[in-house]
Write a protein that holds these residues in place. Structure first.
Motif, PDB file in Angstrom:
ATOM      1  N   ALA A 127       0.835  -1.212   0.000  1.00 15.52           N
ATOM      2  CA  ALA A 127       0.000   0.000   0.000  1.00 15.52           C
ATOM      3  C   ALA A 127       0.861   1.250   0.000  1.00 15.52           C
ATOM      4  N   ALA A 128       1.935   1.250   0.786  1.00 11.97           N
ATOM      5  CA  ALA A 128       2.817   2.416   0.848  1.00 11.97           C
ATOM      6  C   ALA A 128       3.548   2.619  -0.473  1.00 11.97           C
ATOM      7  N   LEU A 129       4.010   1.542  -1.080  1.00 11.01           N
ATOM      8  CA  LEU A 129       4.695   1.645  -2.367  1.00 11.01           C
ATOM      9  C   LEU A 129       3.752   2.178  -3.446  1.00 11.01           C
ATOM     10  N   ALA A 130       2.489   1.774  -3.379  1.00 12.33           N
ATOM     11  CA  ALA A 130       1.513   2.229  -4.373  1.00 12.33           C
ATOM     12  C   ALA A 130       1.278   3.733  -4.279  1.00 12.33           C
ATOM     13  N   GLU A 131       1.477   4.293  -3.102  1.00 13.26           N
ATOM     14  CA  GLU A 131       1.293   5.732  -2.918  1.00 13.26           C
ATOM     15  C   GLU A 131       2.505   6.533  -3.379  1.00 13.26           C
ATOM     16  N   SER A 132       3.623   5.864  -3.581  1.00  6.99           N
ATOM     17  CA  SER A 132       4.825   6.542  -4.055  1.00  6.99           C
ATOM     18  C   SER A 132       4.689   6.881  -5.534  1.00  6.99           C
ATOM     19  N   GLU A 133       5.366   7.929  -5.951  1.00  4.46           N
ATOM     20  CA  GLU A 133       5.327   8.286  -7.373  1.00  4.46           C
ATOM     21  C   GLU A 133       6.126   7.310  -8.226  1.00  4.46           C
ATOM     22  N   SER A 134       7.008   6.521  -7.589  1.00  7.85           N
ATOM     23  CA  SER A 134       7.794   5.548  -8.341  1.00  7.85           C
ATOM     24  C   SER A 134       8.241   4.428  -7.409  1.00  7.85           C
ATOM     25  N   GLY A 135       7.274   3.621  -6.948  1.00  9.18           N
ATOM     26  CA  GLY A 135       7.592   2.524  -6.052  1.00  9.18           C
ATOM     27  C   GLY A 135       8.412   1.453  -6.747  1.00  9.18           C
ATOM     28  N   SER A 136       9.392   0.912  -6.028  1.00  4.62           N
ATOM     29  CA  SER A 136      10.284  -0.061  -6.643  1.00  4.62           C
ATOM     30  C   SER A 136      10.718  -1.106  -5.626  1.00  4.62           C
ATOM     31  N   VAL A 137      10.730  -2.372  -6.056  1.00  7.50           N
ATOM     32  CA  VAL A 137      11.210  -3.489  -5.251  1.00  7.50           C
ATOM     33  C   VAL A 137      12.376  -4.144  -5.977  1.00  7.50           C
ATOM     34  N   VAL A 138      13.439  -4.424  -5.243  1.00  6.77           N
ATOM     35  CA  VAL A 138      14.564  -5.171  -5.808  1.00  6.77           C
ATOM     36  C   VAL A 138      14.802  -6.399  -4.939  1.00  6.77           C
ATOM     37  N   ASN A 139      14.651  -7.568  -5.538  1.00 13.26           N
ATOM     38  CA  ASN A 139      14.975  -8.812  -4.858  1.00 13.26           C
ATOM     39  C   ASN A 139      16.424  -9.175  -5.168  1.00 13.26           C
ATOM     40  N   VAL A 140      17.230  -9.262  -4.126  1.00 14.06           N
ATOM     41  CA  VAL A 140      18.627  -9.664  -4.315  1.00 14.06           C
ATOM     42  C   VAL A 140      18.652 -11.189  -4.360  1.00 14.06           C
ATOM     43  N   ASN A 141      18.956 -11.716  -5.523  1.00  9.24           N
ATOM     44  CA  ASN A 141      18.910 -13.154  -5.775  1.00  9.24           C
ATOM     45  C   ASN A 141      20.290 -13.601  -6.257  1.00  9.24           C
ATOM     46  N   ALA A 142      20.375 -14.696  -6.965  1.00  5.65           N
ATOM     47  CA  ALA A 142      21.674 -15.227  -7.381  1.00  5.65           C
ATOM     48  C   ALA A 142      21.579 -15.878  -8.751  1.00  5.65           C
ATOM     49  N   ILE A 143      22.700 -15.916  -9.428  1.00  5.54           N
ATOM     50  CA  ILE A 143      22.786 -16.598 -10.719  1.00  5.54           C
ATOM     51  C   ILE A 143      22.457 -18.078 -10.560  1.00  5.54           C
ATOM     52  N   LEU A 144      22.597 -18.601  -9.340  1.00  2.36           N
ATOM     53  CA  LEU A 144      22.173 -19.972  -9.046  1.00  2.36           C
ATOM     54  C   LEU A 144      20.723 -20.217  -9.426  1.00  2.36           C
ATOM     55  N   SER A 145      19.916 -19.178  -9.448  1.00  2.20           N
ATOM     56  CA  SER A 145      18.503 -19.332  -9.780  1.00  2.20           C
ATOM     57  C   SER A 145      18.306 -19.817 -11.215  1.00  2.20           C
ATOM     58  N   ARG A 146      19.290 -19.571 -12.066  1.00  2.66           N
ATOM     59  CA  ARG A 146      19.223 -20.004 -13.465  1.00  2.66           C
ATOM     60  C   ARG A 146      20.305 -21.013 -13.824  1.00  2.66           C
ATOM     61  N   GLN A 147      21.285 -21.137 -12.959  1.00  2.51           N
ATOM     62  CA  GLN A 147      22.446 -21.976 -13.247  1.00  2.51           C
ATOM     63  C   GLN A 147      22.818 -22.724 -11.965  1.00  2.51           C
ATOM     64  N   PRO A 148      22.063 -23.767 -11.619  1.00  2.78           N
ATOM     65  CA  PRO A 148      22.241 -24.420 -10.316  1.00  2.78           C
ATOM     66  C   PRO A 148      23.570 -25.156 -10.191  1.00  2.78           C
ATOM     67  N   GLU A 149      23.984 -25.329  -8.929  1.00  2.00           N
ATOM     68  CA  GLU A 149      25.189 -26.075  -8.602  1.00  2.00           C
ATOM     69  C   GLU A 149      24.821 -27.206  -7.651  1.00  2.00           C
ATOM     70  N   THR A 150      25.412 -28.382  -7.872  1.00  2.00           N
ATOM     71  CA  THR A 150      25.079 -29.544  -7.055  1.00  2.00           C
ATOM     72  C   THR A 150      25.482 -29.345  -5.594  1.00  2.00           C
ATOM     73  N   LYS A 151      26.538 -28.563  -5.336  1.00  2.00           N
ATOM     74  CA  LYS A 151      26.975 -28.329  -3.962  1.00  2.00           C
ATOM     75  C   LYS A 151      26.094 -27.302  -3.250  1.00  2.00           C
ATOM     76  N   LEU A 152      25.208 -26.680  -3.997  1.00  3.77           N
ATOM     77  CA  LEU A 152      24.254 -25.719  -3.433  1.00  3.77           C
ATOM     78  C   LEU A 152      22.861 -26.063  -3.946  1.00  3.77           C
ATOM     79  N   ALA A 153      22.542 -27.344  -3.882  1.00  2.00           N
ATOM     80  CA  ALA A 153      21.358 -27.853  -4.571  1.00  2.00           C
ATOM     81  C   ALA A 153      20.068 -27.212  -4.098  1.00  2.00           C
ATOM     82  N   VAL A 154      19.837 -27.185  -2.800  1.00  5.15           N
ATOM     83  CA  VAL A 154      18.570 -26.660  -2.295  1.00  5.15           C
ATOM     84  C   VAL A 154      18.533 -25.138  -2.390  1.00  5.15           C
ATOM     85  N   THR A 155      19.667 -24.483  -2.130  1.00  6.53           N
ATOM     86  CA  THR A 155      19.722 -23.028  -2.303  1.00  6.53           C
ATOM     87  C   THR A 155      19.426 -22.658  -3.750  1.00  6.53           C
TER      88      THR A 155
END
Length: 260
Positions: A127-155
Motif C-alpha cells: 500500500a505504501a509503495l503504491a502511494e509513491s510516485e515511483s515505487g520499486s522493489v529489488v529482490n537480491v537473488n543469485a545466478i544460481l537461480s538459473r544456473q544451479p550447482e550440485t553443492k548448493l542444490a537446495v539453495t
C-alpha cells in the motif's frame, strides 16, 4: 549523475553487513532515507555507527520470515518517514550441501527464507509503495537461480523459486505502478566467503584463495565481486530513471553466467 533518490525512503533487509550494508551506505550518500533491519540489533547499530545523518536512518530488528515481525517493522518505518518508496529484499544465506547431505528441515528453512523473506516485505509495503510516485522493489537473488550447482542444490532451487515469484510480483504490482526486479549475484566478497576462508585450512592468503575459486568457477573477470559493485545496480533499479523496467534481472557475476 543524479539518481533522484534524495528524500525517498528505502527499506533494506539484511542491512548489517555485505550487500545490504553497502546498499544502505550508498543510499544515504544519495540523500535517501534508509530503514535497515537485521536479526541482531546490536550488530546492526554497530555497522551504521558514524554513517550518514541519524535523521535519515531508522534501524530495527526484524525476522523477515515472520509476517507479524515484518508488519511491525514496516509500520515503524511508515510512522518515522511517512511512507515507503523502495524495498530491497536482501536478507539471505547459502547452504553449501548436496541433496543427500541436506535435511528436510534445512530444505524448508531455505525455501521459507527465500520466499517469505521477500513476500512478507512486499505485501507489508504494498500500500505504501503504491502511494509513491515511483515505487520499486529489488529482490537480491543469485545466478544460481538459473544456473544451479550440485553443492548448493537446495539453495539453487529456492533461488529459482524466488526468481519465478519475482516475475509474478512484477505483474501483480504493475497495476499499482510499482516495479519489481532482481539482481542476480555471482561470487561476492562478503562475510560468508571470509568465514569459509578462515575454516578452509588453506596456506594461501585470501586473495590467492579466492582467485583459485574464481578460476575454478569459470568467472571471466577472475575474481570475486565487491558489495559496492552489487549495490550500484540495486540503486539503479530503485531510481525513478528506471521507471520503465520491471520483471527484469541484472547479472552481477563477473561473467560466470553460462545460460543464454
Amino acid at each position: 549523475m543524479d539518481l533522484r533518490l534524495a528524500g525517498r525512503t528505502v527499506i533494506v533487509t539484511g542491512a548489517s553487513s555485505g550487500v545490504g550494508l553497502a546498499t544502505a551506505r550508498m543510499l544515504l550518500a544519495e540523500g535517501a532515507h534508509v530503514a535497515g533491519c537485521a536479526r541482531e540489533i546490536g550488530r546492526l547499530r554497530a555497522a551504521f555507527e558514524g554513517i550518514g545523518d541519524p535523521a535519515a536512518l531508522h534501524l530495527a530488528t526484524c525476522d523477515v520470515t515472520d509476517r507479524e515481525s515484518v508488519e511491525q517493522f514496516v509500520a515503524g518505518v511508515v510512522e518515522r518517514f511517512g511512507g515507503v518508496d523502495g524495498l530491497v529484499c536482501n536478507a539471505g544465506r547459502s547452504l553449501m550441501a548436496t541433496l543427500p547431505g541436506t535435511t528436510d528441515d534445512q530444505i524448508r528453512e531455505e525455501f521459507e527464507l527465500k520466499i517469505f523473506g521477500s513476500w512478507n516485505l512486499v505485501r507489508a509495503t504494498r500500500a505504501a509503495l503504491a502511494e509513491s510516485e515511483s515505487g520499486s522493489v529489488v529482490n537480491v537473488n543469485a545466478i544460481l537461480s538459473r544456473q544451479p550447482e550440485t553443492k548448493l542444490a537446495v539453495t539453487s532451487a529456492a533461488r529459482a523459486a524466488l526468481l519465478n515469484l519475482t516475475h509474478s510480483m512484477a505483474e501483480e504490482l504493475a497495476a499499482d505502478g510499482t516495479r519489481v526486479n532482481s539482481v542476480l549475484l555471482g561470487l561476492v566478497d562478503t562475510g560468508q566467503w571470509r568465514r569459509r576462508f578462515e575454516s578452509s585450512g588453506t596456506d594461501l592468503d585470501y586473495d590467492d584463495w579466492s582467485a583459485e575459486i574464481a578460476a575454478d568457477r569459470g568467472i571471466a573477470l577472475g575474481r570475486f565481486g565487491t558489495a559496492e559493485e552489487v549495490a550500484f545496480p540495486i540503486l539503479t533499479l530503485l531510481s525513478p530513471l528506471a521507471g520503465y523496467t520491471t520483471g527484469s534481472s541484472i547479472d552481477v557475476g563477473g561473467g560466470v553466467g553460462r545460460y543464454i
